[in-house]
Design a protein around this motif. Structure first.
Motif, PDB file in Angstrom:
ATOM      1  N   VAL A  78       0.846  -1.195   0.000  1.00  0.00           N
ATOM      2  CA  VAL A  78       0.000   0.000   0.000  1.00  0.00           C
ATOM      3  C   VAL A  78       0.881   1.244   0.000  1.00  0.00           C
ATOM      4  O   VAL A  78       0.646   2.192  -0.763  1.00  0.00           O
ATOM      5  CB  VAL A  78      -0.984   0.000   1.197  1.00  0.00           C
ATOM      6  CG1 VAL A  78      -1.602   1.374   1.393  1.00  0.00           C
ATOM      7  CG2 VAL A  78      -2.071  -1.044   0.996  1.00  0.00           C
ATOM      8  N   ALA A  79       1.918   1.260   0.819  1.00  0.00           N
ATOM      9  CA  ALA A  79       2.833   2.401   0.875  1.00  0.00           C
ATOM     10  C   ALA A  79       3.528   2.611  -0.471  1.00  0.00           C
ATOM     11  O   ALA A  79       3.652   3.740  -0.955  1.00  0.00           O
ATOM     12  CB  ALA A  79       3.861   2.196   1.989  1.00  0.00           C
ATOM     13  N   GLU A  80       3.960   1.533  -1.073  1.00  0.00           N
ATOM     14  CA  GLU A  80       4.641   1.622  -2.374  1.00  0.00           C
ATOM     15  C   GLU A  80       3.701   2.170  -3.443  1.00  0.00           C
ATOM     16  O   GLU A  80       4.077   3.034  -4.241  1.00  0.00           O
ATOM     17  CB  GLU A  80       5.156   0.238  -2.770  1.00  0.00           C
ATOM     18  CG  GLU A  80       5.871   0.191  -4.086  1.00  0.00           C
ATOM     19  CD  GLU A  80       6.323  -1.222  -4.471  1.00  0.00           C
ATOM     20  OE1 GLU A  80       6.753  -1.381  -5.619  1.00  0.00           O
ATOM     21  OE2 GLU A  80       6.254  -2.144  -3.639  1.00  0.00           O
ATOM     22  N   LEU A  81       2.467   1.666  -3.469  1.00  0.00           N
ATOM     23  CA  LEU A  81       1.512   2.103  -4.491  1.00  0.00           C
ATOM     24  C   LEU A  81       1.086   3.553  -4.298  1.00  0.00           C
ATOM     25  O   LEU A  81       0.972   4.308  -5.272  1.00  0.00           O
ATOM     26  CB  LEU A  81       0.288   1.183  -4.502  1.00  0.00           C
ATOM     27  CG  LEU A  81       0.545  -0.224  -5.029  1.00  0.00           C
ATOM     28  CD1 LEU A  81      -0.646  -1.128  -4.773  1.00  0.00           C
ATOM     29  CD2 LEU A  81       0.887  -0.190  -6.508  1.00  0.00           C
ATOM     30  N   ALA A 116      -1.006   6.057  -6.558  1.00  0.00           N
ATOM     31  CA  ALA A 116      -2.317   5.453  -6.310  1.00  0.00           C
ATOM     32  C   ALA A 116      -2.975   6.164  -5.123  1.00  0.00           C
ATOM     33  O   ALA A 116      -2.288   6.744  -4.272  1.00  0.00           O
ATOM     34  CB  ALA A 116      -2.183   3.955  -6.013  1.00  0.00           C
ATOM     35  N   THR A 117      -4.295   6.089  -5.061  1.00  0.00           N
ATOM     36  CA  THR A 117      -5.061   6.684  -3.966  1.00  0.00           C
ATOM     37  C   THR A 117      -5.626   5.572  -3.099  1.00  0.00           C
ATOM     38  O   THR A 117      -6.254   4.635  -3.620  1.00  0.00           O
ATOM     39  CB  THR A 117      -6.217   7.537  -4.516  1.00  0.00           C
ATOM     40  OG1 THR A 117      -5.667   8.564  -5.356  1.00  0.00           O
ATOM     41  CG2 THR A 117      -7.025   8.168  -3.399  1.00  0.00           C
ATOM     42  N   GLY A 160     -10.379 -15.454   8.567  1.00  0.00           N
ATOM     43  CA  GLY A 160      -9.595 -16.523   7.948  1.00  0.00           C
ATOM     44  C   GLY A 160      -8.135 -16.161   7.771  1.00  0.00           C
ATOM     45  O   GLY A 160      -7.493 -16.617   6.821  1.00  0.00           O
ATOM     46  N   ASP A 161      -7.598 -15.321   8.669  1.00  0.00           N
ATOM     47  CA  ASP A 161      -6.199 -14.885   8.586  1.00  0.00           C
ATOM     48  C   ASP A 161      -5.873 -14.187   7.274  1.00  0.00           C
ATOM     49  O   ASP A 161      -4.793 -14.347   6.704  1.00  0.00           O
ATOM     50  CB  ASP A 161      -5.237 -16.057   8.801  1.00  0.00           C
ATOM     51  CG  ASP A 161      -5.186 -16.487  10.247  1.00  0.00           C
ATOM     52  OD1 ASP A 161      -5.382 -15.631  11.122  1.00  0.00           O
ATOM     53  OD2 ASP A 161      -4.933 -17.684  10.494  1.00  0.00           O
ATOM     54  N   ARG A 162      -6.827 -13.388   6.767  1.00  0.00           N
ATOM     55  CA  ARG A 162      -6.622 -12.664   5.516  1.00  0.00           C
ATOM     56  C   ARG A 162      -6.846 -11.175   5.737  1.00  0.00           C
ATOM     57  O   ARG A 162      -7.820 -10.754   6.347  1.00  0.00           O
ATOM     58  CB  ARG A 162      -7.580 -13.166   4.444  1.00  0.00           C
ATOM     59  CG  ARG A 162      -7.490 -12.369   3.146  1.00  0.00           C
ATOM     60  CD  ARG A 162      -8.250 -13.012   2.034  1.00  0.00           C
ATOM     61  NE  ARG A 162      -7.458 -14.145   1.561  1.00  0.00           N
ATOM     62  CZ  ARG A 162      -7.862 -14.976   0.617  1.00  0.00           C
ATOM     63  NH1 ARG A 162      -9.047 -14.854   0.087  1.00  0.00           N
ATOM     64  NH2 ARG A 162      -7.084 -15.963   0.235  1.00  0.00           N
ATOM     65  N   LEU A 163      -5.916 -10.378   5.195  1.00  0.00           N
ATOM     66  CA  LEU A 163      -6.036  -8.927   5.177  1.00  0.00           C
ATOM     67  C   LEU A 163      -6.313  -8.495   3.744  1.00  0.00           C
ATOM     68  O   LEU A 163      -5.762  -9.076   2.804  1.00  0.00           O
ATOM     69  CB  LEU A 163      -4.738  -8.256   5.630  1.00  0.00           C
ATOM     70  CG  LEU A 163      -4.232  -8.570   7.024  1.00  0.00           C
ATOM     71  CD1 LEU A 163      -2.846  -7.969   7.225  1.00  0.00           C
ATOM     72  CD2 LEU A 163      -5.202  -8.050   8.066  1.00  0.00           C
ATOM     73  N   ILE A 164      -7.164  -7.467   3.577  1.00  0.00           N
ATOM     74  CA  ILE A 164      -7.379  -6.894   2.253  1.00  0.00           C
ATOM     75  C   ILE A 164      -7.291  -5.381   2.340  1.00  0.00           C
ATOM     76  O   ILE A 164      -7.476  -4.790   3.406  1.00  0.00           O
ATOM     77  CB  ILE A 164      -8.720  -7.308   1.611  1.00  0.00           C
ATOM     78  CG1 ILE A 164      -9.909  -6.722   2.369  1.00  0.00           C
ATOM     79  CG2 ILE A 164      -8.824  -8.825   1.472  1.00  0.00           C
ATOM     80  CD1 ILE A 164     -11.219  -6.797   1.594  1.00  0.00           C
ATOM     81  N   ALA A 165      -7.018  -4.768   1.201  1.00  0.00           N
ATOM     82  CA  ALA A 165      -7.015  -3.315   1.048  1.00  0.00           C
ATOM     83  C   ALA A 165      -7.306  -3.022  -0.416  1.00  0.00           C
ATOM     84  O   ALA A 165      -7.147  -3.897  -1.279  1.00  0.00           O
ATOM     85  CB  ALA A 165      -5.658  -2.732   1.437  1.00  0.00           C
ATOM     86  N   THR A 166      -7.741  -1.788  -0.703  1.00  0.00           N
ATOM     87  CA  THR A 166      -7.918  -1.381  -2.089  1.00  0.00           C
ATOM     88  C   THR A 166      -7.329   0.004  -2.292  1.00  0.00           C
ATOM     89  O   THR A 166      -7.319   0.841  -1.379  1.00  0.00           O
ATOM     90  CB  THR A 166      -9.401  -1.385  -2.539  1.00  0.00           C
ATOM     91  OG1 THR A 166     -10.172  -0.571  -1.653  1.00  0.00           O
ATOM     92  CG2 THR A 166      -9.966  -2.797  -2.579  1.00  0.00           C
ATOM     93  N   VAL A 167      -6.836   0.214  -3.500  1.00  0.00           N
ATOM     94  CA  VAL A 167      -6.352   1.513  -3.947  1.00  0.00           C
ATOM     95  C   VAL A 167      -6.958   1.748  -5.329  1.00  0.00           C
ATOM     96  O   VAL A 167      -7.466   0.821  -5.950  1.00  0.00           O
ATOM     97  CB  VAL A 167      -4.807   1.579  -4.017  1.00  0.00           C
ATOM     98  CG1 VAL A 167      -4.181   1.347  -2.654  1.00  0.00           C
ATOM     99  CG2 VAL A 167      -4.247   0.605  -5.037  1.00  0.00           C
ATOM    100  N   LEU A 175      -7.887  -1.433  -7.520  1.00  0.00           N
ATOM    101  CA  LEU A 175      -6.949  -2.550  -7.433  1.00  0.00           C
ATOM    102  C   LEU A 175      -7.007  -3.099  -6.018  1.00  0.00           C
ATOM    103  O   LEU A 175      -6.844  -2.353  -5.056  1.00  0.00           O
ATOM    104  CB  LEU A 175      -5.520  -2.081  -7.729  1.00  0.00           C
ATOM    105  CG  LEU A 175      -5.296  -1.386  -9.078  1.00  0.00           C
ATOM    106  CD1 LEU A 175      -3.903  -0.807  -9.135  1.00  0.00           C
ATOM    107  CD2 LEU A 175      -5.538  -2.353 -10.209  1.00  0.00           C
ATOM    108  N   GLY A 176      -7.272  -4.392  -5.905  1.00  0.00           N
ATOM    109  CA  GLY A 176      -7.325  -5.027  -4.599  1.00  0.00           C
ATOM    110  C   GLY A 176      -6.001  -5.685  -4.246  1.00  0.00           C
ATOM    111  O   GLY A 176      -5.282  -6.171  -5.122  1.00  0.00           O
ATOM    112  N   LEU A 177      -5.705  -5.676  -2.965  1.00  0.00           N
ATOM    113  CA  LEU A 177      -4.516  -6.353  -2.441  1.00  0.00           C
ATOM    114  C   LEU A 177      -4.966  -7.301  -1.347  1.00  0.00           C
ATOM    115  O   LEU A 177      -5.902  -6.986  -0.592  1.00  0.00           O
ATOM    116  CB  LEU A 177      -3.541  -5.341  -1.839  1.00  0.00           C
ATOM    117  CG  LEU A 177      -3.054  -4.239  -2.774  1.00  0.00           C
ATOM    118  CD1 LEU A 177      -2.288  -3.188  -1.976  1.00  0.00           C
ATOM    119  CD2 LEU A 177      -2.199  -4.813  -3.871  1.00  0.00           C
TER     120      LEU A 177
END
Length: 112
Positions: free
Chosen positions: A72-75, A80-81, A91-98, A106-108
């Motif tokens: 996220v920091a790199e993008l 990216a916004t 379920g031990d999953r993290l998500i974020a979007t930019v 774009l999802g991460l």
């Protein structure tokens, strides 16, 4: 570096109707079936259906990354916004979007 596209989420106006179509398309029943999310694990891909909201009407691809905060920091440093801060979805999953310069979401995702 990414680990490739792992998840694609499709926004839908009618979750039950979409579930019928995607079940026929994929040839399997959903592994997750709730009022707010329907998910299918097929091969190395995860296909999810979510109710349409926030004006996002296209599929969102989720790129698997080893360190979501760093990506996220790199993008964002690259222009990216940030749309959605990294957060745990279970379920031990993290998500974020930019979003990119054209507004494409774009999802991460990071599995812990």
């Amino acid at each position: 570096m990414t680990l490739g596209i792992k998840t694609v989420l499709h926004t839908v106006s009618d979750l039950d109707a979409a579930k019928t179509v995607y079940t026929a398309l994929l040839g399997i029943a959903p592994q997750t079936d709730t009022s707010y999310y329907v998910g299918y694990d097929t091969g190395a891909q995860h296909v999810g259906l979510v109710p349409a909201k926030d004006g996002v009407a296209a599929p969102v691809t989720y790129w698997a990354v080893p360190d979501i905060a760093a990506k996220v920091a790199e993008l964002t440093a690259a222009g990216a916004t940030l749309k959605e801060e990294p957060h745990d979805v279970g379920g031990d999953r993290l998500i974020a979007t930019v979003t990119d310069a054209d507004g494409t979401v774009l999802g991460l995702l990071q599995d812990r």
